[in-house]
Design a protein around this motif. Structure first.
Motif, PDB file in Angstrom:
ATOM      1  N   GLU A 143       0.823  -1.205   0.000  1.00  0.00           N
ATOM      2  CA  GLU A 143       0.000   0.000   0.000  1.00  0.00           C
ATOM      3  C   GLU A 143       0.859   1.258   0.000  1.00  0.00           C
ATOM      4  OE1 GLU A 143      -4.064  -1.785   2.038  1.00  0.00           O
ATOM      5  OE2 GLU A 143      -2.802  -0.435   3.212  1.00  0.00           O
ATOM      6  N   LEU A 144       1.974   1.239   0.724  1.00  0.00           N
ATOM      7  CA  LEU A 144       2.858   2.410   0.724  1.00  0.00           C
ATOM      8  C   LEU A 144       3.489   2.626  -0.644  1.00  0.00           C
ATOM      9  CD1 LEU A 144       4.594   1.962   4.191  1.00  0.00           C
ATOM     10  CD2 LEU A 144       2.925   3.709   3.555  1.00  0.00           C
ATOM     11  N   ALA A 145       3.765   1.544  -1.356  1.00  0.00           N
ATOM     12  CA  ALA A 145       4.329   1.673  -2.700  1.00  0.00           C
ATOM     13  C   ALA A 145       3.294   2.254  -3.663  1.00  0.00           C
ATOM     14  CB  ALA A 145       4.819   0.313  -3.194  1.00  0.00           C
ATOM     15  N   ALA A 146       2.023   1.864  -3.497  1.00  0.00           N
ATOM     16  CA  ALA A 146       0.968   2.340  -4.393  1.00  0.00           C
ATOM     17  C   ALA A 146       0.469   3.727  -4.016  1.00  0.00           C
ATOM     18  CB  ALA A 146      -0.203   1.347  -4.370  1.00  0.00           C
ATOM     19  N   ASN A 147       0.538   4.055  -2.735  1.00  0.00           N
ATOM     20  CA  ASN A 147       0.019   5.329  -2.227  1.00  0.00           C
ATOM     21  C   ASN A 147       0.999   5.801  -1.149  1.00  0.00           C
ATOM     22  OD1 ASN A 147      -1.405   7.466  -1.169  1.00  0.00           O
ATOM     23  ND2 ASN A 147      -3.332   6.355  -0.923  1.00  0.00           N
ATOM     24  N   PRO A 148       2.045   6.530  -1.523  1.00  0.00           N
ATOM     25  CA  PRO A 148       3.172   6.801  -0.618  1.00  0.00           C
ATOM     26  C   PRO A 148       2.915   7.871   0.442  1.00  0.00           C
ATOM     27  CG  PRO A 148       3.565   7.857  -2.728  1.00  0.00           C
ATOM     28  CD  PRO A 148       2.291   7.064  -2.883  1.00  0.00           C
ATOM     29  N   HIS A 149       1.864   7.650   1.228  1.00  0.00           N
ATOM     30  CA  HIS A 149       1.533   8.524   2.355  1.00  0.00           C
ATOM     31  C   HIS A 149       1.127   7.639   3.529  1.00  0.00           C
ATOM     32  CE1 HIS A 149       0.942  11.065  -1.208  1.00  0.00           C
ATOM     33  NE2 HIS A 149       1.308  12.067  -0.435  1.00  0.00           N
ATOM     34  N   ALA A 150       1.370   8.121   4.746  1.00  0.00           N
ATOM     35  CA  ALA A 150       1.042   7.331   5.925  1.00  0.00           C
ATOM     36  C   ALA A 150       0.727   8.246   7.095  1.00  0.00           C
ATOM     37  CB  ALA A 150       2.205   6.406   6.296  1.00  0.00           C
ATOM     38  N   ALA A 151       0.056   7.675   8.090  1.00  0.00           N
ATOM     39  CA  ALA A 151      -0.209   8.368   9.349  1.00  0.00           C
ATOM     40  C   ALA A 151       0.252   7.470  10.490  1.00  0.00           C
ATOM     41  CB  ALA A 151      -1.695   8.692   9.486  1.00  0.00           C
ATOM     42  N   LEU A 152       0.875   8.083  11.490  1.00  0.00           N
ATOM     43  CA  LEU A 152       1.325   7.388  12.686  1.00  0.00           C
ATOM     44  C   LEU A 152       0.606   7.969  13.895  1.00  0.00           C
ATOM     45  CD1 LEU A 152       5.193   7.661  12.084  1.00  0.00           C
ATOM     46  CD2 LEU A 152       3.684   5.795  11.350  1.00  0.00           C
ATOM     47  N   SER A 165      -1.142  10.249  29.747  1.00  0.00           N
ATOM     48  CA  SER A 165      -2.191  11.029  29.073  1.00  0.00           C
ATOM     49  C   SER A 165      -1.641  11.863  27.926  1.00  0.00           C
ATOM     50  CB  SER A 165      -2.921  11.934  30.076  1.00  0.00           C
ATOM     51  OG  SER A 165      -3.436  11.190  31.144  1.00  0.00           O
ATOM     52  N   ARG A 166      -0.837  11.228  27.083  1.00  0.00           N
ATOM     53  CA  ARG A 166      -0.260  11.936  25.941  1.00  0.00           C
ATOM     54  C   ARG A 166      -0.433  11.132  24.659  1.00  0.00           C
ATOM     55  NH1 ARG A 166       5.702  14.032  28.108  1.00  0.00           N
ATOM     56  NH2 ARG A 166       4.945  15.734  29.447  1.00  0.00           N
ATOM     57  N   GLN A 167      -0.579  11.861  23.562  1.00  0.00           N
ATOM     58  CA  GLN A 167      -0.586  11.271  22.226  1.00  0.00           C
ATOM     59  C   GLN A 167       0.314  12.107  21.315  1.00  0.00           C
ATOM     60  OE1 GLN A 167      -4.399  10.098  20.379  1.00  0.00           O
ATOM     61  NE2 GLN A 167      -5.389  10.896  22.229  1.00  0.00           N
ATOM     62  N   VAL A 168       0.828  11.437  20.289  1.00  0.00           N
ATOM     63  CA  VAL A 168       1.518  12.141  19.204  1.00  0.00           C
ATOM     64  C   VAL A 168       0.980  11.579  17.895  1.00  0.00           C
ATOM     65  CG1 VAL A 168       3.716  12.714  18.105  1.00  0.00           C
ATOM     66  CG2 VAL A 168       3.616  12.412  20.596  1.00  0.00           C
ATOM     67  N   ARG A 169       0.622  12.477  16.993  1.00  0.00           N
ATOM     68  CA  ARG A 169       0.070  12.083  15.694  1.00  0.00           C
ATOM     69  C   ARG A 169       0.956  12.655  14.588  1.00  0.00           C
ATOM     70  NH1 ARG A 169      -3.311  14.345  12.116  1.00  0.00           N
ATOM     71  NH2 ARG A 169      -3.514  16.217  13.404  1.00  0.00           N
ATOM     72  N   VAL A 170       1.264  11.830  13.581  1.00  0.00           N
ATOM     73  CA  VAL A 170       2.159  12.216  12.486  1.00  0.00           C
ATOM     74  C   VAL A 170       1.491  11.889  11.158  1.00  0.00           C
ATOM     75  CG1 VAL A 170       4.438  11.856  11.438  1.00  0.00           C
ATOM     76  CG2 VAL A 170       4.175  11.685  13.931  1.00  0.00           C
ATOM     77  N   VAL A 171       1.540  12.812  10.215  1.00  0.00           N
ATOM     78  CA  VAL A 171       1.043  12.577   8.860  1.00  0.00           C
ATOM     79  C   VAL A 171       2.124  13.001   7.882  1.00  0.00           C
ATOM     80  CG1 VAL A 171      -0.726  13.126   7.137  1.00  0.00           C
ATOM     81  CG2 VAL A 171      -1.336  13.010   9.568  1.00  0.00           C
ATOM     82  N   GLY A 172       2.409  12.165   6.891  1.00  0.00           N
ATOM     83  CA  GLY A 172       3.449  12.556   5.951  1.00  0.00           C
ATOM     84  C   GLY A 172       3.593  11.626   4.772  1.00  0.00           C
ATOM     85  N   ARG A 173       4.619  11.912   4.003  1.00  0.00           N
ATOM     86  CA  ARG A 173       4.988  11.106   2.845  1.00  0.00           C
ATOM     87  C   ARG A 173       5.981  10.033   3.277  1.00  0.00           C
ATOM     88  NH1 ARG A 173       8.127  15.193   1.093  1.00  0.00           N
ATOM     89  NH2 ARG A 173       7.608  16.226   3.072  1.00  0.00           N
ATOM     90  N   VAL A 174       6.093   8.973   2.484  1.00  0.00           N
ATOM     91  CA  VAL A 174       7.003   7.895   2.860  1.00  0.00           C
ATOM     92  C   VAL A 174       8.072   7.695   1.798  1.00  0.00           C
ATOM     93  CG1 VAL A 174       5.252   6.698   4.203  1.00  0.00           C
ATOM     94  CG2 VAL A 174       5.576   6.074   1.813  1.00  0.00           C
ATOM     95  N   GLU A 175       9.198   7.149   2.251  1.00  0.00           N
ATOM     96  CA  GLU A 175      10.291   6.786   1.357  1.00  0.00           C
ATOM     97  C   GLU A 175      10.985   5.555   1.930  1.00  0.00           C
ATOM     98  OE1 GLU A 175      12.493  10.448   1.416  1.00  0.00           O
ATOM     99  OE2 GLU A 175      13.596   9.910   3.244  1.00  0.00           O
ATOM    100  N   ARG A 176      11.517   4.735   1.029  1.00  0.00           N
ATOM    101  CA  ARG A 176      12.289   3.577   1.481  1.00  0.00           C
ATOM    102  C   ARG A 176      13.652   4.016   1.997  1.00  0.00           C
ATOM    103  NH1 ARG A 176      12.356  -2.096  -1.721  1.00  0.00           N
ATOM    104  NH2 ARG A 176      10.161  -2.281  -2.288  1.00  0.00           N
ATOM    105  N   LEU A 177      14.143   3.336   2.999  1.00  0.00           N
ATOM    106  CA  LEU A 177      15.506   3.567   3.443  1.00  0.00           C
ATOM    107  C   LEU A 177      16.486   2.985   2.429  1.00  0.00           C
ATOM    108  CD1 LEU A 177      14.331   4.423   6.192  1.00  0.00           C
ATOM    109  CD2 LEU A 177      16.125   3.061   7.280  1.00  0.00           C
ATOM    110  N   ALA A 178      17.670   3.544   2.366  1.00  0.00           N
ATOM    111  CA  ALA A 178      18.733   2.964   1.561  1.00  0.00           C
ATOM    112  C   ALA A 178      19.060   1.580   2.106  1.00  0.00           C
ATOM    113  CB  ALA A 178      19.974   3.845   1.588  1.00  0.00           C
ATOM    114  N   ALA A 179      19.466   0.669   1.211  1.00  0.00           N
ATOM    115  CA  ALA A 179      19.761  -0.710   1.613  1.00  0.00           C
ATOM    116  C   ALA A 179      20.827  -0.764   2.702  1.00  0.00           C
ATOM    117  CB  ALA A 179      20.189  -1.526   0.402  1.00  0.00           C
ATOM    118  N   ALA A 180      21.805   0.140   2.639  1.00  0.00           N
ATOM    119  CA  ALA A 180      22.874   0.135   3.644  1.00  0.00           C
ATOM    120  C   ALA A 180      22.321   0.449   5.032  1.00  0.00           C
ATOM    121  CB  ALA A 180      23.957   1.141   3.265  1.00  0.00           C
ATOM    122  N   GLU A 181      21.351   1.369   5.118  1.00  0.00           N
ATOM    123  CA  GLU A 181      20.750   1.694   6.406  1.00  0.00           C
ATOM    124  C   GLU A 181      19.947   0.518   6.942  1.00  0.00           C
ATOM    125  OE1 GLU A 181      19.204   5.963   6.850  1.00  0.00           O
ATOM    126  OE2 GLU A 181      19.102   5.620   4.683  1.00  0.00           O
TER     127      GLU A 181
END
Length: 231
Positions: free
Chosen positions: A94-103, A111-127
């Motif tokens: 799904e990330l390959a077909a639609n490169p956006h995600a929410a965390l 009593s805390r939350q963190v919400r993240v919305v953004g674009r995605v990218e693959r890490l380099a193979a070395a990483e």
């Protein structure tokens, strides 16, 4: 939480919890950089929260059909939030077909939350390779043995695991082995355009502070607009 069952086909949740954390959250009180704010919060909760690195990952198909699951956050670098998985899994397809995600991180104990919305990218193979080689032997073998998200028969994954152990010469008591990174496995990075910090407050009047990336600012040195949101 209390459950109410008014009829056999209905169930209601009656929540009586009131949040009352000692700290307040406001645009004036947070760091100018949301990554710095996240590092501060994660450091503060690491001893108070069981598995604070657990996060909900939401993806969507090319047709916009969403799906969510929990994964483990592994790294925050200068570009974004990193996790690892099989590249043939449903989430990766799904990330390959639609490169956006929410965390979403939820730290109930504080009593805390963190919400993240953004674009995605693959890490380099070395990483990905560097992280993969830091994993326990069993986890590295498991990555080779599991065709993640595919339909399998009973005992099929265990049989594959035994084949992989034989392939790499690993015994049950092996503490380390040269198990290479599979070409179908690695990291994804969520490069955020929006990060929200949430602190629970009484009467559901929660504190919410949102960082929005300034349009045109670079991924490596982003600029942010900081706003308070209504609860």
């Amino acid at each position: 939480m209390d459950l109410v069952i008014p009829s056999p086909d209905k169930l209601k949740v009656v929540s009586r919890r009131q949040y009352d954390p000692p700290d307040s959250l406001s645009p004036a009180a947070v760091a100018r950089d949301p990554f710095e704010q996240f590092r501060t919060w994660l450091t503060e909760v690491q001893d108070a929260v069981l598995e604070p690195e657990a996060m909900s990952l939401s993806t969507a198909s090319a047709a916009g059909v969403p799906s969510s699951r929990f994964v483990l956050f592994k790294q925050l670098d200068r570009r974004g939030f990193v996790f690892y998985t099989n590249y043939t899994s449903r989430k990766s397809r799904e990330l390959a077909a639609n490169p956006h995600a929410a965390l979403a991180f939820y730290w109930k104990e504080v009593s805390r939350q963190v919400r993240v919305v953004g674009r995605v990218e693959r890490l380099a193979a070395a990483e990905s390779d560097e992280y993969f080689r830091s994993r326990p032997v069993g986890s590295r073998l498991g990555a080779w043995a599991s065709e993640q998200s595919s339909v399998v028969g009973e005992g099929e994954v265990r049989a594959r695991l035994e084949q992989v152990k034989a392939r790499f010469g690993v015994a049950d008591d092996t503490q380390d082995a040269d198990i290479p990174l599979p070409e179908f496995w690695g990291g994804w990075r969520v490069v955020p355009d929006e990060i929200e910090f949430w602190s629970g407050k009484p009467s559901r009047l929660h504190d919410r502070v949102r960082y929005l990336r300034v349009e045109g600012s670079s991924d490596d040195a982003p600029q942010w607009r900081i706003d308070r949101l209504a609860p």
